[in-house]
Write a protein that holds these residues in place. Structure first.
Motif, mmCIF file in Angstrom:
data_model
loop_
_atom_site.group_PDB
_atom_site.id
_atom_site.type_symbol
_atom_site.label_atom_id
_atom_site.label_comp_id
_atom_site.label_asym_id
_atom_site.label_seq_id
_atom_site.Cartn_x
_atom_site.Cartn_y
_atom_site.Cartn_z
ATOM 1 N N ASP A 79 7.040 10.921 7.128
ATOM 2 C CA ASP A 79 6.422 10.782 8.373
ATOM 3 C C ASP A 79 5.138 11.732 8.158
ATOM 4 N N ASP A 80 4.864 12.462 6.983
ATOM 5 C CA ASP A 80 3.816 13.485 6.877
ATOM 6 C C ASP A 80 2.916 12.579 6.037
ATOM 7 N N ILE A 81 3.086 11.342 5.314
ATOM 8 C CA ILE A 81 2.280 10.606 4.497
ATOM 9 C C ILE A 81 1.159 10.263 5.297
ATOM 10 N N THR A 82 -0.129 10.310 4.773
ATOM 11 C CA THR A 82 -1.171 9.574 5.522
ATOM 12 C C THR A 82 -2.039 8.798 4.320
ATOM 13 N N THR A 83 -2.905 7.919 4.901
ATOM 14 C CA THR A 83 -3.850 7.234 3.873
ATOM 15 C C THR A 83 -4.570 8.072 3.143
ATOM 16 N N MET A 85 -4.039 11.463 2.552
ATOM 17 C CA MET A 85 -3.373 12.235 1.505
ATOM 18 C C MET A 85 -3.099 11.378 0.072
ATOM 19 N N MET A 86 -2.679 9.921 0.511
ATOM 20 C CA MET A 86 -2.839 9.125 -0.705
ATOM 21 C C MET A 86 -3.784 8.910 -1.335
ATOM 22 N N ASP A 87 -5.027 8.943 -0.807
ATOM 23 C CA ASP A 87 -6.376 8.760 -1.446
ATOM 24 C C ASP A 87 -6.424 10.208 -2.367
ATOM 25 N N LYS A 88 -6.239 11.195 -1.822
ATOM 26 C CA LYS A 88 -6.300 12.367 -2.557
ATOM 27 C C LYS A 88 -5.239 12.472 -3.886
ATOM 28 N N PHE A 89 -4.130 11.798 -3.449
ATOM 29 C CA PHE A 89 -3.009 11.667 -4.646
ATOM 30 C C PHE A 89 -3.489 11.023 -5.708
ATOM 31 N N TYR A 90 -4.179 9.620 -5.526
ATOM 32 C CA TYR A 90 -4.748 9.048 -6.526
ATOM 33 C C TYR A 90 -5.864 9.590 -7.207
ATOM 34 N N GLN A 91 -6.727 10.459 -6.736
ATOM 35 C CA GLN A 91 -7.642 11.045 -7.256
ATOM 36 C C GLN A 91 -7.104 11.997 -8.075
ATOM 37 N N SER A 92 -6.136 12.837 -7.850
ATOM 38 C CA SER A 92 -5.603 13.844 -8.523
ATOM 39 C C SER A 92 -4.778 13.341 -9.889
ATOM 40 N N LEU A 93 -4.491 12.011 -9.702
ATOM 41 C CA LEU A 93 -3.875 11.388 -10.815
ATOM 42 C C LEU A 93 -4.914 11.296 -11.968
ATOM 43 N N LEU A 94 -6.227 11.209 -11.611
ATOM 44 C CA LEU A 94 -7.382 10.950 -12.796
ATOM 45 C C LEU A 94 -7.313 12.329 -13.611
ATOM 46 N N THR A 95 -6.558 13.483 -13.381
ATOM 47 C CA THR A 95 -6.684 14.505 -14.062
ATOM 48 C C THR A 95 -5.257 14.936 -14.720
ATOM 49 N N VAL A 96 -4.492 13.776 -14.709
ATOM 50 C CA VAL A 96 -2.967 13.948 -14.999
ATOM 51 C C VAL A 96 -3.059 13.297 -16.539
ATOM 52 N N LYS A 97 -2.500 13.961 -17.562
ATOM 53 C CA LYS A 97 -2.189 13.282 -18.777
ATOM 54 C C LYS A 97 -1.216 12.365 -18.687
ATOM 55 N N PHE A 127 6.633 1.007 0.140
ATOM 56 C CA PHE A 127 6.268 1.624 1.490
ATOM 57 C C PHE A 127 6.464 0.248 2.323
ATOM 58 N N ASN A 128 6.011 -0.902 2.001
ATOM 59 C CA ASN A 128 6.360 -2.219 2.545
ATOM 60 C C ASN A 128 7.911 -2.196 2.783
ATOM 61 N N GLN A 129 8.734 -2.096 2.041
ATOM 62 C CA GLN A 129 10.035 -2.174 2.062
ATOM 63 C C GLN A 129 10.590 -1.198 3.181
ATOM 64 N N ALA A 130 10.077 -0.037 3.165
ATOM 65 C CA ALA A 130 10.312 0.876 4.145
ATOM 66 C C ALA A 130 9.731 0.544 5.562
ATOM 67 N N SER A 137 6.343 3.383 10.452
ATOM 68 C CA SER A 137 5.805 2.391 11.351
ATOM 69 C C SER A 137 4.678 1.363 10.681
ATOM 70 N N HIS A 138 4.048 2.080 9.649
ATOM 71 C CA HIS A 138 3.184 1.126 8.959
ATOM 72 C C HIS A 138 2.983 1.967 7.453
ATOM 73 N N ASN A 139 2.376 1.204 6.714
ATOM 74 C CA ASN A 139 2.225 1.444 5.405
ATOM 75 C C ASN A 139 1.130 2.364 4.986
ATOM 76 N N PRO A 140 1.249 3.549 4.733
ATOM 77 C CA PRO A 140 -0.013 4.509 4.671
ATOM 78 C C PRO A 140 -0.717 4.096 3.187
ATOM 79 N N VAL A 141 -0.309 3.248 2.182
ATOM 80 C CA VAL A 141 -1.251 3.215 1.136
ATOM 81 C C VAL A 141 -1.990 1.635 1.206
ATOM 82 N N VAL A 142 -1.784 1.120 2.130
ATOM 83 C CA VAL A 142 -2.343 -0.244 2.200
ATOM 84 C C VAL A 142 -3.899 -0.158 2.168
ATOM 85 N N ASN A 143 -4.258 0.837 2.766
ATOM 86 C CA ASN A 143 -5.848 0.861 3.048
ATOM 87 C C ASN A 143 -6.615 2.112 2.069
ATOM 88 N N CYS A 144 -5.754 2.549 1.131
ATOM 89 C CA CYS A 144 -6.290 3.618 0.089
ATOM 90 C C CYS A 144 -7.309 2.989 -0.827
#
Length: 167
Positions: A79-83, A85-97, A127-130, A137-144
């Motif tokens: 319920d707490d996941i937003t688009t 938040m997912m944008d920030k997650f993807y940006q943080s992955l750029l610094t992960v080895k 998330f589509n399956q969820a 109610s909606h997929n938060p990563v569609v518009n990331c």
């Protein structure tokens, strides 16, 4: 089943109540749940992944989930996941080895945009399956917004270099 929410003002509470009543009347209301991303991914792999993925795809996706998704956002409630938040997650992955894989040379480079795109495809499918299972109610990563990948231009051998290599 009753669910309680707390608001700072009476006006905020009435606004939320009218939102829920509108969603109930249109049939789009989904009651908040305590499920986390980890719960979703485990259920997704057990129900969807086992039946549709080949063995190598299963191993690859399971590794991606265990190494990159669960350590970073596994404890977040659905319920707490937003688009945003997912944008920030993807940006943080750029610094992960990247995690070392068998039979591959390890490098000091960080995660590539292509690897992040693969994680995005996996999360979008989960998330589509969820949404189909009515957990959200909606997929938060569609518009990331995904990081841009840079294409490296390949060097093409000249005919002279080709003949040297063949000799």
């Amino acid at each position: 089943r009753q669910h309680w929410e707390t608001f700072a003002t009476n006006a905020d509470a009435k606004k939320r109540k009218s939102q829920i009543e509108f969603q109930q009347s249109t049939g789009t209301f989904i009651a908040p749940s305590a499920k986390t991303v980890k719960d979703l991914m485990d259920e997704y792999v057990a129900i969807y992944g086992v039946n549709t993925w080949a063995m190598s795809t299963y191993d690859s996706n399971r590794g991606t989930i265990d190494n990159y998704i669960l350590p970073l956002i596994g404890d977040v409630k659905l319920d707490d996941i937003t688009t945003h938040m997912m944008d920030k997650f993807y940006q943080s992955l750029l610094t992960v080895k990247p995690k070392p894989r068998p039979y591959q040379k390890t490098t000091n480079a960080c995660m590539s945009a292509r690897g992040i795109k693969e994680i995005h495809k996996l999360l979008r499918s989960a998330f589509n399956q969820a949404v189909k299972w009515e957990l959200i109610s909606h997929n938060p990563v569609v518009n990331c917004t995904l990081p841009k990948s840079t294409e490296k231009e390949r060097q093409i051998w000249s005919a002279e270099t080709l003949f040297e290599a063949l000799e």
